[in-house]
Design a protein around this motif. Structure first.
Motif, PDB file in Angstrom:
ATOM      1  N   LEU A 197       0.823  -1.214   0.000  1.00 49.69           N
ATOM      2  CA  LEU A 197       0.000   0.000   0.000  1.00 49.69           C
ATOM      3  C   LEU A 197       0.853   1.258   0.000  1.00 49.69           C
ATOM      4  CD1 LEU A 197      -2.674  -1.011   2.664  1.00 49.69           C
ATOM      5  CD2 LEU A 197      -2.911  -1.085   0.176  1.00 49.69           C
ATOM      6  N   PHE A 239      -3.298   4.118   6.499  1.00 52.00           N
ATOM      7  CA  PHE A 239      -3.470   2.869   5.747  1.00 52.00           C
ATOM      8  C   PHE A 239      -4.697   2.057   6.157  1.00 52.00           C
ATOM      9  CE2 PHE A 239       1.081   3.889   5.534  1.00 52.00           C
ATOM     10  CZ  PHE A 239       1.267   3.864   4.159  1.00 52.00           C
ATOM     11  N   LYS A 240      -5.413   2.493   7.191  1.00 51.37           N
ATOM     12  CA  LYS A 240      -6.604   1.764   7.674  1.00 51.37           C
ATOM     13  C   LYS A 240      -6.257   0.325   8.023  1.00 51.37           C
ATOM     14  CE  LYS A 240      -8.307   5.579   6.193  1.00 51.37           C
ATOM     15  NZ  LYS A 240      -8.152   6.691   7.151  1.00 51.37           N
ATOM     16  N   VAL A 281      -4.800  -2.491  10.849  1.00 53.80           N
ATOM     17  CA  VAL A 281      -4.560  -2.844  12.243  1.00 53.80           C
ATOM     18  C   VAL A 281      -3.213  -3.554  12.312  1.00 53.80           C
ATOM     19  CG1 VAL A 281      -5.354  -4.211  14.199  1.00 53.80           C
ATOM     20  CG2 VAL A 281      -7.024  -3.106  12.671  1.00 53.80           C
ATOM     21  N   LEU A 331      -8.959  -0.065   1.721  1.00 51.13           N
ATOM     22  CA  LEU A 331      -7.552   0.042   1.317  1.00 51.13           C
ATOM     23  C   LEU A 331      -7.401   0.772  -0.021  1.00 51.13           C
ATOM     24  CD1 LEU A 331      -6.370  -3.532   2.345  1.00 51.13           C
ATOM     25  CD2 LEU A 331      -6.360  -1.442   3.700  1.00 51.13           C
ATOM     26  N   CYS A 373      -8.775  -5.147   9.695  1.00 55.91           N
ATOM     27  CA  CYS A 373      -9.142  -3.997   8.868  1.00 55.91           C
ATOM     28  C   CYS A 373      -9.850  -2.941   9.696  1.00 55.91           C
ATOM     29  CB  CYS A 373     -10.073  -4.436   7.740  1.00 55.91           C
ATOM     30  SG  CYS A 373      -9.181  -5.215   6.397  1.00 55.91           S
ATOM     31  N   VAL A 374      -9.509  -1.687   9.430  1.00 58.49           N
ATOM     32  CA  VAL A 374     -10.204  -0.552  10.021  1.00 58.49           C
ATOM     33  C   VAL A 374     -11.352  -0.191   9.079  1.00 58.49           C
ATOM     34  CG1 VAL A 374     -10.033   1.858  10.703  1.00 58.49           C
ATOM     35  CG2 VAL A 374      -8.081   0.296  11.073  1.00 58.49           C
ATOM     36  N   GLY A 410     -12.932   3.354   5.282  1.00 61.12           N
ATOM     37  CA  GLY A 410     -12.275   3.206   6.577  1.00 61.12           C
ATOM     38  C   GLY A 410     -11.936   4.523   7.260  1.00 61.12           C
ATOM     39  N   ASN A 411     -12.594   5.606   6.838  1.00 57.55           N
ATOM     40  CA  ASN A 411     -12.255   6.913   7.414  1.00 57.55           C
ATOM     41  C   ASN A 411     -13.062   7.192   8.674  1.00 57.55           C
ATOM     42  OD1 ASN A 411     -10.253   7.782   5.498  1.00 57.55           O
ATOM     43  ND2 ASN A 411     -11.916   7.870   4.001  1.00 57.55           N
ATOM     44  N   VAL A 412     -12.615   6.596   9.749  1.00 53.97           N
ATOM     45  CA  VAL A 412     -13.334   6.714  11.022  1.00 53.97           C
ATOM     46  C   VAL A 412     -12.473   7.481  12.022  1.00 53.97           C
ATOM     47  CG1 VAL A 412     -12.533   4.370  11.563  1.00 53.97           C
ATOM     48  CG2 VAL A 412     -14.343   5.360  12.943  1.00 53.97           C
TER      49      VAL A 412
END
Lengths: 342, 342
Positions: free
Chosen positions: A42, A293-294, A296, B62, B295-296, B327-329
């Motif tokens: 990424l 990068f979102k 974990v 992603l 994953c976020v 994933g924009n949290v």
């Protein structure tokens, strides 16, 4: 000693003699093709802008079982002799290697027994059992892991799958490096620097074997937690030295006491050096991976990101790859780290 | 009206008349090849075991800018007439579409102006500015977004990039569906069910166009937050109906008032139905994505996962794809949700 056990013993001796090479990593890539996740490399435009560099993240967090360990475990277990497969495999690990061995064995229809400390977080015990492994616990304060392990393995004629000092394990982990080289090539990019987390050193040994052939100008650095920088110091001294006891780190996955024998034999010829990061730098890296990068990432898996983002190397104008080696982090710890102000 | 503005206006009329199709999605895939991230289709053996099904997660988290919105924005902006490109583009959005437009414009060397509420979380303002866009804020309680928007766009002769009701936007989002079909085919798997988050309906419209051709037996469902299930109810009634005002949801990215005109024209012919999920189910889905996939996922991006994991469909023995659309949290919200006991 029963005859099967003798076969297993001879096989493990033969295997120990073999030194991983670019070719053995290539063979592993063929063996693992279609089995492992070809994890994404990424890039974040926002982070590149901030760093004044081109930064790529190789997300082994998205590998089966949440870490690169699946690559080496599957490569090793799938190549065992039929006698070994029939009897089953054995590993001791409280973390990512256990899950990698458990799932690989399950996929191959082989019984796995994993020895874990009885105070292992229940989520890791559950994950390992969830992959169908038999989990045996022991009291790590009063019992010897090696003694119990040897007893279980011998009584049941199980083949020990070592976490890093093994020909097929190192070769399997190295497929990460082949993917990195191929993914960069597809984008017409050359990496100046690659930084990789190091515990026992299996991932970086295999990866550096791949990159030495496929991208010989790339400088490869090991990232380790402060006070657990045995590989960094061993590289500086030219011989294996261990960490001083009594220190702690949040990077539980990579707090090994001393570099592996086979892995160090490779790493001393392939690496440019080591970088040690503080727990605070690692916590900050977890937040950066979340934001840009979102992804974990677990503490031990984030030390390469931490080394780059905390400025341990001059990366201005350069292209850098950092490997995020695992994502098996306790949700409460992750929650706590996210809530901290950067 | 100056001549350039007239050209832009005529172009936008022509564009409005065109109805996206499988072929326009294919064209978008060609246009976006090498530009968008081919996001992974992840699978968790542990989750499959738990569900008694085969569950795949398409991780648009992603994608560049952390959501699928980049696909449609880039596909649209890259095809503007030279006059339009020279003058610049304009969007109003407080979230993912803004970032998709900003980065696409930056990559194409085009000026972007984004109108955002002045009380937008600073992280989103910063992200959008970080992609080089000019951000104009307004008071959303006392000013009309449309009036201010029209004024800015006309004065500066900017081309409005709509978030979903646009031929090239829908076609671009649909490339997600082409990737899903190709990724499943590469594993020799056929999807019985695909569940996709829906706000304005652009992602699911494009994706369903792709899947209708490439995987005609796959049943496609829209997932929406409870009380914002306008698409579900519109599908049941066969005509566009809006949500009742006065409700709240944590799924900020997809709380649109009514299905889009073009998107609903497609969705009413391609979808099997809609599924509404509670905020509690969405919070639980965020934790599941963290645990099983590392994953976020943001709340609005997790409603498809929530719909599947909360048992809204009978999936026993089936193969299911859920799309994680963004994933924009906010890290504090994510931290809070993680810390809740499941």
């Amino acid at each position: 000693m029963n005859p099967n056990l003798q076969i297993n013993w001879i096989n493990s001796l033969l295997e120990f003699d073999k030194i991983p090479s670019y070719q053995s990593v290539r063979d592993a890539a063929e063996n693992l093709s279609g089995i492992v996740v070809r994890t994404p490399l990424l890039e974040s435009y926002a982070l590149n802008e901030k760093l004044g560099a081109r930064f790529f993240l190789k997300c082994e967090t998205l590998q089966h079982t949440g870490s690169f360990k699946f690559r080496g475990a599957y490569n090793t277990i799938s190549r065992l002799a039929e006698e070994q497969k029939a009897s089953g495999v054995f590993a001791y690990s409280s973390g990512n290697h256990a899950q990698g061995v458990a799932l690989s064995a399950k996929m191959l229809g082989i019984k796995a027994t994993i020895l874990m400390p009885e105070d292992t977080p229940s989520v890791k015990l559950d994950n390992t059992r969830g992959y169908g492994a038999k989990v045996v616990t022991y009291d790590r304060y009063h019992q010897s892991r090696e003694d119990i392990g040897r007893k279980i393995a011998e009584e049941n004629n199980l083949t020990l799958i070592k976490p890093y000092d093994n020909y097929f394990v190192i070769s399997g982990q190295g497929t990460t490096g082949i993917e990195i080289a191929e993914q960069l090539k597809a984008r017409d990019v050359h990496a100046d620097i690659c930084v990789c987390p190091a515990g026992g050193g299996g991932l970086i040994a295999g990866t550096s074997l791949a990159l030495r052939d496929l991208s010989p100008d790339t400088k490869i650095y090991a990232a380790e937690p402060k006070n657990f920088d045995d590989l960094k110091r061993s590289l500086e001294l030219g011989e294996r030295v261990s960490n001083e006891p009594g220190h702690r780190s949040i990077c539980d996955a990579i707090v090994t006491p001393i570099p592996g024998e086979i892995t160090f034999g490779i790493n001393k010829t392939t690496l440019a050096g080591g970088l040690a990061v503080s727990d605070a730098e690692t916590r900050s890296a977890l937040r950066a991976a979340f934001h840009y990068f979102k992804c974990v990432v677990e503490p031990g898996g984030a030390v390469a990101i931490a080394a780059v983002l905390s400025g341990k190397l001059d990366i201005k104008g350069k292209t850098v790859v950092a490997i995020a080696s695992g994502g098996n982090v306790d949700p409460m710890l992750f929650s706590e780290i996210l809530a901290e102000r950067a």
